[in-house]
Design an enzyme around this catalytic site. Sequence first.
Site, PDB file in Angstrom:
ATOM      1  N   SER A   1       0.840  -1.198   0.000  1.00 17.73           N
ATOM      2  CA  SER A   1       0.000   0.000   0.000  1.00 17.73           C
ATOM      3  C   SER A   1       0.881   1.256   0.000  1.00 17.73           C
ATOM      4  O   SER A   1       0.552   2.249  -0.656  1.00 17.73           O
ATOM      5  CB  SER A   1      -0.960   0.001   1.188  1.00 17.73           C
TER       6      SER A   1
ATOM      7  N   ASP B   1       8.644  -3.447  -5.009  1.00 17.10           N
ATOM      8  CA  ASP B   1       7.257  -3.008  -4.837  1.00 17.10           C
ATOM      9  C   ASP B   1       6.926  -1.820  -5.739  1.00 17.10           C
ATOM     10  O   ASP B   1       5.906  -1.803  -6.434  1.00 17.10           O
ATOM     11  CB  ASP B   1       6.989  -2.630  -3.378  1.00 17.10           C
TER      12      ASP B   1
HETATM   13  C1  GLA Z   1       9.140  -5.558   1.174  1.00 19.14           C
HETATM   14  C2  GLA Z   1      10.126  -4.621   0.497  1.00 19.14           C
HETATM   15  C3  GLA Z   1      10.594  -5.177  -0.850  1.00 19.14           C
HETATM   16  C4  GLA Z   1      11.062  -6.623  -0.724  1.00 19.14           C
HETATM   17  C5  GLA Z   1      10.047  -7.465   0.045  1.00 19.14           C
HETATM   18  C6  GLA Z   1      10.559  -8.860   0.320  1.00 19.14           C
HETATM   19  O1  GLA Z   1       7.950  -5.625   0.437  1.00 19.14           O
HETATM   20  O2  GLA Z   1       9.568  -3.347   0.292  1.00 19.14           O
HETATM   21  O3  GLA Z   1      11.605  -4.357  -1.390  1.00 19.14           O
HETATM   22  O4  GLA Z   1      12.336  -6.693  -0.126  1.00 19.14           O
HETATM   23  O5  GLA Z   1       9.691  -6.864   1.277  1.00 19.14           O
HETATM   24  O6  GLA Z   1      10.777  -9.539  -0.856  1.00 19.14           O
END
Ligand code: GLA
Length: 353
Positions: free
Chosen positions: A103, A148
């Site tokens: 989010s 993300d």
């Molecule tokens: C979170 C982080 C990502 C990644 C994931 C695990 O979502 O924001 O950059 O490291 O954890 O894969």
Amino acid sequence: MSLRVFAPGRVNLIGDHIDYLGGDVLPMALPLGTEVTLTPADAFEFVSAQYPERWTGDDWPQPSGQWFDYVVGCIQLWPDSTPVRPCRIAVTGDLPRGSGLSSSASLEVAVLTALNAWLNAGLSPTEVALLGQRVEREWIGLNCGIMDQYASAWGAAGHALHVDCSGPRHVQVPLTLGDSGFWVVNSKAPRGLPGSLYNERVAETAEIASRLGIAGALARADVNAADALPPRLRQRFRHVVSEQRRVGQFVEAAAARDVLSMGALMNESHASLRDDYEVSGEDLDALQAALVACPGVLGARMTGGGFGGCVVALIRNDAAASVRDQVRSDYQTSRGRTPDFIGGTPSAGARVL
Ligand code: GLA
């Protein structure tokens, strides 16, 4: 004139905790996300349909756990070459906050995409994603990787993204699996202190790299080197290199529509995150176990940062309804919460509406 932008959340199918080590990951954008309406105004004002707190003015506050910390961070780190003028930013969305579906990344990408369009700044989706990642790292204090924000910026309907985070760059992976599909299952487990535990893992992997004298992408390093490490770091490293291998195998299995192999790799990935990387937790483990115990579930794994949040499962279409009923009842009995099932439809990335 107002400008409306939507940026999606994401679910990661496989490849967790290796994006910040230059590894390969396989997220897909979800239909759920964040919508931002930007309107030029006399003074800055940030409002949310979900939270009563709002920000007005430009005496920027330090981050304090408010939803608008992310918006302030976007303005603070926006390039000086196209200065941000006062505007009202109204935010709404349908991603459950703190559930590991990005989010916050979708909020950053939505705000940055809106500023990009409004100010004609000409940033590419990759540049938007990298700026969003800087907001997390430099403003919020989470030393996250690029996955993300990248998935939110580049998502493609019907596809997962095979992201090489050492670029970052990606190729689209079609997800036409015929009789099976992905489901995102929200454990609704409280996430405790995920930020500090996350940063602790990032620091541990930095220590591995320094002990082994590896300057480049740790996820691509030689596994034999691990013998020199103390046990806990050896465990962490084992997850990193095995997860990197699994992503490659999963992409091959997806190309062959080999859902049995895809499911098996998801289960292996969960075990590795649980036992070697230790970022799962009792709720996620109970949910994953309840899922894989059901006929018709080909595989399941925690997804994202962990310590609570969601499990992603690959389920045969004809079993989906019975799996949902069974898992809701089992997990309710064992953990006292009813998980939500969210359809994992691979969706498009950030866009001006
Ligand atoms: C979170 C982080 C990502 C990644 C994931 C695990 O979502 O924001 O950059 O490291 O954890 O894969």
